[in-house]
Scaffold this motif. Structure first.
Motif, mmCIF file in Angstrom:
data_model
loop_
_atom_site.group_PDB
_atom_site.id
_atom_site.type_symbol
_atom_site.label_atom_id
_atom_site.label_comp_id
_atom_site.label_asym_id
_atom_site.label_seq_id
_atom_site.Cartn_x
_atom_site.Cartn_y
_atom_site.Cartn_z
ATOM 1 N N ALA A 21 4.825 0.546 4.733
ATOM 2 C CA ALA A 21 5.904 1.091 5.555
ATOM 3 C C ALA A 21 5.315 2.183 6.436
ATOM 4 N N THR A 22 5.657 2.150 7.712
ATOM 5 C CA THR A 22 5.075 3.141 8.613
ATOM 6 C C THR A 22 5.482 4.555 8.218
ATOM 7 N N VAL A 23 6.653 4.720 7.611
ATOM 8 C CA VAL A 23 7.086 6.049 7.181
ATOM 9 C C VAL A 23 6.284 6.542 5.987
ATOM 10 N N SER A 24 5.554 5.658 5.319
ATOM 11 C CA SER A 24 4.758 6.038 4.144
ATOM 12 C C SER A 24 3.299 6.301 4.477
ATOM 13 N N LEU A 25 2.953 6.316 5.723
ATOM 14 C CA LEU A 25 1.555 6.531 6.112
ATOM 15 C C LEU A 25 1.209 8.013 6.120
ATOM 16 N N GLY A 26 1.527 8.691 5.057
ATOM 17 C CA GLY A 26 1.264 10.126 4.958
ATOM 18 C C GLY A 26 2.537 10.892 5.213
ATOM 19 N N LEU A 27 3.325 11.084 4.171
ATOM 20 C CA LEU A 27 4.605 11.759 4.342
ATOM 21 C C LEU A 27 4.438 13.197 4.815
ATOM 22 N N ASN A 28 3.346 13.833 4.417
ATOM 23 C CA ASN A 28 3.054 15.200 4.837
ATOM 24 C C ASN A 28 1.711 15.217 5.549
ATOM 25 N N LYS A 29 1.529 16.200 6.412
ATOM 26 C CA LYS A 29 0.250 16.329 7.105
ATOM 27 C C LYS A 29 -0.862 16.489 6.068
ATOM 28 N N GLY A 30 -1.907 15.708 6.229
ATOM 29 C CA GLY A 30 -3.000 15.724 5.275
ATOM 30 C C GLY A 30 -2.901 14.617 4.234
ATOM 31 N N ASP A 31 -1.769 13.926 4.163
ATOM 32 C CA ASP A 31 -1.590 12.830 3.205
ATOM 33 C C ASP A 31 -1.982 11.471 3.786
ATOM 34 N N THR A 62 -8.268 6.109 15.086
ATOM 35 C CA THR A 62 -6.943 6.719 15.135
ATOM 36 C C THR A 62 -6.434 6.874 13.715
ATOM 37 N N LEU A 63 -6.174 8.111 13.283
ATOM 38 C CA LEU A 63 -5.618 8.359 11.966
ATOM 39 C C LEU A 63 -4.158 7.908 11.977
ATOM 40 N N LEU A 64 -3.786 7.047 11.036
ATOM 41 C CA LEU A 64 -2.442 6.477 11.025
ATOM 42 C C LEU A 64 -1.465 7.396 10.304
ATOM 43 N N ASN A 65 -0.336 7.641 10.952
ATOM 44 C CA ASN A 65 0.707 8.480 10.371
ATOM 45 C C ASN A 65 2.072 7.954 10.817
ATOM 46 N N PRO A 66 3.161 8.470 10.256
ATOM 47 C CA PRO A 66 4.494 7.943 10.587
ATOM 48 C C PRO A 66 4.920 8.114 12.048
ATOM 49 N N MET A 67 4.260 8.973 12.791
ATOM 50 C CA MET A 67 4.665 9.226 14.176
ATOM 51 C C MET A 67 4.097 8.198 15.162
ATOM 52 N N ILE A 68 3.164 7.386 14.719
ATOM 53 C CA ILE A 68 2.528 6.404 15.601
ATOM 54 C C ILE A 68 3.452 5.214 15.809
ATOM 55 N N ARG A 69 3.497 4.744 17.044
ATOM 56 C CA ARG A 69 4.283 3.545 17.369
ATOM 57 C C ARG A 69 3.363 2.333 17.313
ATOM 58 N N PHE A 70 3.655 1.450 16.372
ATOM 59 C CA PHE A 70 2.845 0.257 16.200
ATOM 60 C C PHE A 70 3.359 -0.915 17.034
ATOM 61 N N THR A 71 4.580 -0.799 17.541
ATOM 62 C CA THR A 71 5.188 -1.831 18.370
ATOM 63 C C THR A 71 6.058 -1.151 19.416
ATOM 64 N N GLU A 72 6.293 -1.848 20.502
ATOM 65 C CA GLU A 72 7.074 -1.267 21.604
ATOM 66 C C GLU A 72 8.526 -0.986 21.197
ATOM 67 N N LEU A 103 0.843 -1.195 0.000
ATOM 68 C CA LEU A 103 0.000 0.000 0.000
ATOM 69 C C LEU A 103 0.877 1.244 0.000
ATOM 70 N N VAL A 104 0.575 2.167 -0.915
ATOM 71 C CA VAL A 104 1.317 3.428 -0.990
ATOM 72 C C VAL A 104 0.346 4.542 -1.352
ATOM 73 N N GLU A 105 0.756 5.764 -1.094
ATOM 74 C CA GLU A 105 -0.038 6.905 -1.522
ATOM 75 C C GLU A 105 -0.138 6.868 -3.036
ATOM 76 N N ALA A 106 -1.300 7.183 -3.562
ATOM 77 C CA ALA A 106 -1.539 7.102 -4.998
ATOM 78 C C ALA A 106 -0.533 7.922 -5.804
ATOM 79 N N GLN A 107 -0.135 9.065 -5.289
ATOM 80 C CA GLN A 107 0.776 9.935 -6.034
ATOM 81 C C GLN A 107 2.188 9.366 -6.162
#
Length: 185
Positions: A150-160, A172-182, A82-86
């Motif tokens: 990739a967690t870093v690809s969950l919206g590279l910019n705010k609003g993406d 919970t809106l998923l973005n790169p700052m969220i910790r999915f594991t400890e 899964l990736v952003e369409a752009q």
């Protein structure tokens, strides 16, 4: 008894072997592995266990075998990214015979997170990609197909951001700052 000439040949052979083994270690990060990547499977945090991931905007699914990760036992088996369409065309080049499918929010695609996989690159090639692992959330759809993002690809910019997690009515809106594991940094 070996002669001085034979000893020099043996020494030269050992030096060549040592250099070749050293070069292999520098490139692959290991002497016996031919994969420059390693993977570590990690459990999800309680926040995402038994949750469902839902699309919030259109997304691209790049389908095919990962050219980089095909040597990994777990990540090499996942055929849907899964990736952003752009950015879909960029990712298609990293997949063997990659095909892109665009999925709309109205598709009702529900993904069930299973685990996080940390992929680390080793050897001298890490200079172009950083030293830390890349974390991927591995998900399963209702038909059993595996997806990774990739967690870093969950919206590279705010609003993406393009996915949200829903658990017990909490979104919970998923973005790169969220910790999915400890263990995720």
């Amino acid at each position: 008894m070996p002669t001085l000439k034979n000893q020099r040949y043996l020494l030269a052979i050992f030096i060549v072997i040592f250099v070749l083994v050293g070069l292999r270690y520098c490139y692959y990060g290991a002497v016996f592995s031919s994969c420059i990547y390693s993977e570590k499977e990690l459990p999800l945090t309680a926040e995402f266990t038994d949750s469902v991931f839902i699309l919030t905007k259109s997304v691209a699914v790049v389908r095919g075998e990962s050219a980089d990760y095909k040597c990994l036992p777990h990540m090499g088996q996942i055929r849907n990214m899964l990736v952003e369409a752009q950015y879909a065309d960029h990712y298609r080049t990293s997949v063997v015979n990659g095909k892109i499918e665009y999925i709309d929010v109205k598709s009702g695609l529900n993904l069930y997170p299973m685990e996080v996989v940390a992929v680390t690159k080793h050897g001298i090639t890490t200079m172009d990609s950083g030293s830390g692992p890349i974390y991927y959330v591995v998900m399963r759809d209702p038909t059993g197909q595996l997806y990774q993002v990739a967690t870093v690809s969950l919206g590279l910019n705010k609003g993406d951001e393009f996915m949200k997690a829903v658990k017990n009515g909490k979104e919970t809106l998923l973005n790169p700052m969220i910790r999915f594991t400890e263990e995720q940094k």
